[in-house]
Write an enzyme that holds these catalytic residues in place. Structure first.
Site, PDB file in Angstrom:
ATOM      1  N   GLY A  86      38.765  28.343  29.470  1.00 24.84           N
ATOM      2  CA  GLY A  86      39.408  28.373  30.775  1.00 24.84           C
ATOM      3  C   GLY A  86      40.924  28.427  30.736  1.00 24.84           C
TER       4      GLY A  86
ATOM      5  N   GLY B  47      38.491  32.224  25.631  1.00 27.82           N
ATOM      6  CA  GLY B  47      38.187  33.656  25.641  1.00 27.82           C
ATOM      7  C   GLY B  47      39.382  34.397  26.212  1.00 27.82           C
TER       8      GLY B  47
ATOM      9  CB  CYS C  16      30.054  56.312  47.091  1.00 27.79           C
ATOM     10  SG  CYS C  16      30.119  57.925  46.357  1.00 27.79           S
ATOM     11  CD  GLU C  17      29.703  49.970  46.547  1.00 29.56           C
ATOM     12  OE1 GLU C  17      30.078  48.981  47.209  1.00 29.56           O
ATOM     13  OE2 GLU C  17      28.661  50.031  45.895  1.00 29.56           O
TER      14      GLU C  17
ATOM     15  CE1 TYR D 271      34.626  36.225  30.778  1.00 28.41           C
ATOM     16  CE2 TYR D 271      36.957  35.708  30.895  1.00 28.41           C
ATOM     17  CZ  TYR D 271      35.670  35.368  30.532  1.00 28.41           C
ATOM     18  OH  TYR D 271      35.440  34.165  29.902  1.00 28.41           O
TER      19      TYR D 271
END
Ligand code: LLP
Length: 426
Positions: A239, A275, A355-356, A384
């Site tokens: 984190g 990470g 298409c969004e 990520y």
């Protein structure tokens, strides 16, 4: 803090101009810097060295085998959350005993695979899971070394989707219940329940929530020890922040400075699972402008990358700094922040072809003039990023390249149309 820099008006990754990478490998392209990955790993490892902490790189943040091999070469252990991630770690020759296996819903097959592979630690999230691990392990005549994930009920002040250490989330066992779990489960055959695991959320850009959760974790360990349980380890989770908007994240040394005094002389092995703080700033997503257009007051820059390549802005409203690789007029802001209202810039959205309306990478940004064909870099994309990509709209996934000085190595080829249907049956 990273090795993506403008030299003579041209963005470079280490010694390689990003334009050369686009010519060699096409776009969209994930570009990673070896030097940055190494620097970040070394910094965190050094910062926590007084605790002799085991640094378990969190594979979920950036899983490419070449990157895992690089980090293993630096001395990293690994944090995994699935059978697939265990298999990646083994593929790069990780010592199974230095793998920690977390996850709220481990399947029987994954538990068996982990036990048979000799995985060092299970981070366990419930009584039911402990019970299942005990059954499977004793059936295999093995003992699973387990840390109980405890939910310290601390607010990490991050996005609600990545908040895990508050009581109302699905993660871990609350503090009161934890003592009962030790009483009920620790003598079970097949289990060696001897650790506590904490992970409060991600990214956590302040240190206080760690101090609070570790303080609660230590109090629990002391109470358990008074009851006669042998607790040998504490896993602090991950984190730790990265730089997205300016340099907002505390350094590894700053986290360590507050955390070390809480844990020294406690006779505990310490593990951490970073990470993002290692991988995020070590990667950029390189994309090319297909078209520009205006709609009402708004300018749109339509690029060849999309939410299928980088989901974070759409899913969490995350900010990633975006800037042309070779800006016309040489305009480059001194700091990579949201606040780039320089002379010669205009407001625009950078959007993808999917298409969004949710398919955007950067919203309401002041950018220098951008034309068809111009390359744009989306920064802090190493964690990520690729790992959350998909083939939605039948879009082949991007390629990944690792830069090391003036060397560039393709570490994942671009997917083809054949890859899109390879697992399907007609
Ligand atoms: N350990 C545990 C138990 C975790 O759940 C996580 C991340 C980590 C370690 C590594 O956290 P890091 O050091 O990378 O922050 N997709 C989200 C992030 C999800 C994090 C999930 N757990 C994002 O793009 O921000």
């Amino acid at each position: 803090m990273d090795h993506f820099q403008y030299i003579d008006g041209q963005l470079h990754c280490e010694d390689v101009p990003m334009t050369r990478l686009a010519e060699a490998f096409g776009t969209p392209l994930y570009v990673y810097s070896n030097r940055t990955l190494t620097d970040h790993y070394v910094r965190i490892d050094k910062a926590f060295a007084p605790l002799n902490a085991e640094v378990c790189f969190s594979i979920k943040s950036c899983q490419n085998l070449s990157i895992l091999r690089l980090l293993k070469g630096c001395g990293a252990a690994f944090d995994v959350v699935s059978g697939g991630e265990i298999s990646r770690a083994l593929e790069v020759g990780a010592d199974p005993n230095r793998i920690v296996f977390a996850g709220v819903g481990k399947s029987d097959e994954e538990i068996r695979f982990a036990l048979e592979s000799g995985v060092g630690w299970f981070n366990v999230e419930s009584e039911a899971e402990l019970d299942n691990i005990a059954t499977i392990a004793s059936g295999l005549n093995k003992t699973a070394r387990c840390a109980l994930r405890v939910n310290p009920d601390v607010d990490p002040h991050t996005h609600v989707y990545t908040t895990t250490g508050k009581r109302e989330t699905k993660f871990g066992v609350d503090l009161e219940r934890a003592r009962r779990v030790f009483r009920d489960c620790s003598s079970r055959r097949g289990l060696d329940l001897c650790g506590i695991h904490l992970h409060i959320g991600s990214p956590v850009n302040t240190i206080e929530p760690y101090v609070q959760s570790i303080t609660k974790g230590i109090a629990l360990i002391e109470a358990l020890r008074r009851e006669g349980f042998s607790i040998t380890a504490i896993n602090l989770g991950g984190g730790y922040g990265a730089h997205y908007d300016g340099d907002e994240a505390p350094s590894a040394a700053a986290y360590a400075e507050r955390i070390i005094p809480l844990l020294s002389e406690r006779d505990l092995d310490v593990l951490i699972e970073p990470g993002r703080s290692i991988a995020a700033n070590a990667g950029a997503l390189l994309m090319k402008t297909h078209y520009t257009k205006s709609s009402g007051e708004k300018q749109f820059i339509i690029v060849d990358a999309a939410i299928t390549d980088m989901l974070r802005p759409a899913l969490y409203g995350s900010f990633h700094f975006a800037w042309p690789v070779a800006p016309h007029g040489g305009l480059v802001p001194a700091v990579r922040t949201a606040d780039t209202r320089l002379e010669g810039t205009a407001l625009a959205d950078i959007v993808g072809p999917v298409c969004e309306s949710g398919d955007f990478l950067a919203k309401d940004r002041y950018l220098p003039p951008i034309r068809r064909g111009d390359l744009i870099a989306l920064f802090s994309a190493g964690a990520y990023g690729f790992v959350m990509s998909s083939q939605y709209n039948s879009r082949p996934r991007a390629a990944e390249v690792l830069v090391s000085g003036s060397d560039m190595t393709l570490i994942r080829r671009r997917e083809t149309y054949a890859d899109l249907v390879a697992a399907e049956r007609l």
